[in-house]
Scaffold this motif. Sequence first.
Motif, PDB file in Angstrom:
ATOM      1  N   ARG A   7       3.352 -12.671   1.180  1.00 35.25           N
ATOM      2  CA  ARG A   7       2.531 -13.753   1.728  1.00 35.25           C
ATOM      3  C   ARG A   7       2.219 -13.505   3.205  1.00 35.25           C
ATOM      4  NH1 ARG A   7       3.022 -19.889   0.269  1.00 35.25           N
ATOM      5  NH2 ARG A   7       3.749 -18.818  -1.563  1.00 35.25           N
ATOM      6  N   ALA A   9       2.163 -10.574   4.734  1.00 31.44           N
ATOM      7  CA  ALA A   9       1.242  -9.437   4.832  1.00 31.44           C
ATOM      8  C   ALA A   9      -0.183  -9.870   4.525  1.00 31.44           C
ATOM      9  CB  ALA A   9       1.675  -8.318   3.889  1.00 31.44           C
ATOM     10  N   SER A  10      -0.332 -10.733   3.533  1.00 23.23           N
ATOM     11  CA  SER A  10      -1.656 -11.233   3.172  1.00 23.23           C
ATOM     12  C   SER A  10      -2.239 -12.067   4.314  1.00 23.23           C
ATOM     13  CB  SER A  10      -1.563 -12.066   1.893  1.00 23.23           C
ATOM     14  OG  SER A  10      -2.812 -12.608   1.569  1.00 23.23           O
ATOM     15  N   GLN A  12      -1.495 -11.781   7.504  1.00 21.81           N
ATOM     16  CA  GLN A  12      -1.848 -10.873   8.592  1.00 21.81           C
ATOM     17  C   GLN A  12      -3.159 -10.148   8.302  1.00 21.81           C
ATOM     18  OE1 GLN A  12       1.464  -8.260   9.388  1.00 21.81           O
ATOM     19  NE2 GLN A  12       2.339  -9.692  10.852  1.00 21.81           N
ATOM     20  N   ARG A  13      -3.344  -9.741   7.052  1.00 20.15           N
ATOM     21  CA  ARG A  13      -4.581  -9.060   6.667  1.00 20.15           C
ATOM     22  C   ARG A  13      -5.774  -9.999   6.867  1.00 20.15           C
ATOM     23  NH1 ARG A  13      -4.184  -8.794   1.358  1.00 20.15           N
ATOM     24  NH2 ARG A  13      -5.734 -10.402   1.107  1.00 20.15           N
ATOM     25  N   ASN A  14      -5.619 -11.250   6.415  1.00 13.08           N
ATOM     26  CA  ASN A  14      -6.697 -12.227   6.593  1.00 13.08           C
ATOM     27  C   ASN A  14      -6.987 -12.448   8.070  1.00 13.08           C
ATOM     28  OD1 ASN A  14      -6.988 -12.619   3.847  1.00 13.08           O
ATOM     29  ND2 ASN A  14      -5.716 -14.434   3.788  1.00 13.08           N
ATOM     30  N   LEU A  16      -6.496 -10.451  10.573  1.00 15.18           N
ATOM     31  CA  LEU A  16      -7.174  -9.273  11.119  1.00 15.18           C
ATOM     32  C   LEU A  16      -8.652  -9.285  10.731  1.00 15.18           C
ATOM     33  CD1 LEU A  16      -7.203  -6.551  12.563  1.00 15.18           C
ATOM     34  CD2 LEU A  16      -6.487  -5.509  10.408  1.00 15.18           C
ATOM     35  N   GLU A  17      -8.937  -9.560   9.463  1.00 16.87           N
ATOM     36  CA  GLU A  17     -10.332  -9.603   9.006  1.00 16.87           C
ATOM     37  C   GLU A  17     -11.103 -10.693   9.751  1.00 16.87           C
ATOM     38  OE1 GLU A  17     -12.820 -10.825   5.007  1.00 16.87           O
ATOM     39  OE2 GLU A  17     -10.881  -9.850   4.731  1.00 16.87           O
ATOM     40  N   TRP A  18     -10.503 -11.868   9.884  1.00 18.67           N
ATOM     41  CA  TRP A  18     -11.177 -12.965  10.576  1.00 18.67           C
ATOM     42  C   TRP A  18     -11.409 -12.622  12.037  1.00 18.67           C
ATOM     43  CZ3 TRP A  18      -7.169 -16.953   8.444  1.00 18.67           C
ATOM     44  CH2 TRP A  18      -7.393 -17.150   7.084  1.00 18.67           C
ATOM     45  N   GLN A  20     -11.838  -9.715  13.348  1.00 19.74           N
ATOM     46  CA  GLN A  20     -12.927  -8.740  13.430  1.00 19.74           C
ATOM     47  C   GLN A  20     -14.282  -9.431  13.280  1.00 19.74           C
ATOM     48  OE1 GLN A  20     -11.640  -6.047  10.349  1.00 19.74           O
ATOM     49  NE2 GLN A  20     -10.576  -4.724  11.788  1.00 19.74           N
ATOM     50  N   TRP A  49     -12.059 -19.857  10.887  1.00 17.71           N
ATOM     51  CA  TRP A  49     -11.482 -18.542  11.203  1.00 17.71           C
ATOM     52  C   TRP A  49     -11.180 -18.445  12.697  1.00 17.71           C
ATOM     53  CZ3 TRP A  49     -15.843 -15.271   8.545  1.00 17.71           C
ATOM     54  CH2 TRP A  49     -15.694 -15.334   7.158  1.00 17.71           C
ATOM     55  N   ARG A  74       1.938  -2.721  20.375  1.00 16.90           N
ATOM     56  CA  ARG A  74       1.083  -2.689  19.196  1.00 16.90           C
ATOM     57  C   ARG A  74      -0.238  -2.030  19.538  1.00 16.90           C
ATOM     58  NH1 ARG A  74       1.927  -7.931  15.521  1.00 16.90           N
ATOM     59  NH2 ARG A  74       4.158  -8.086  15.771  1.00 16.90           N
TER      60      ARG A  74
END
Length: 120
Positions: A7, A9-10, A12-14, A16-18, A20, A49, A74
Amino acid sequence: MGELTIRGASAQRNLLEWSQRVAECRSSGQSVTRWCAEHDIKPKTYFNWQKKVFAAMIEQQRQQLESPQEPERRFAALPVPAAQNDLVATVRIGEASLDVYSGANADVVAALCKVLSNAK
């Protein structure tokens, strides 16, 4: 560092996408309404977002200010600028550097510089 769950990781992925997409919109030179229309995104979704991205940035800064130990280093991969944009400056703060390209949104550059200066 805590264990990363599926959850987490998901999320964090969201995030990152948002982030961007928010950066792309803010650096496009277009209004949010126009950019969203061109990308088939509802403005309400975009602002949701943006709210989450900014909240995550504020939380990260808060944690860094409260934590006396060395902050975790990072690397942030950002979208490659369009070919027509030229490198106009490199901002160095401590060990970090930020390349600024023509057409970059001044507010985004200022926010990134603030994050870098707080991280040193």
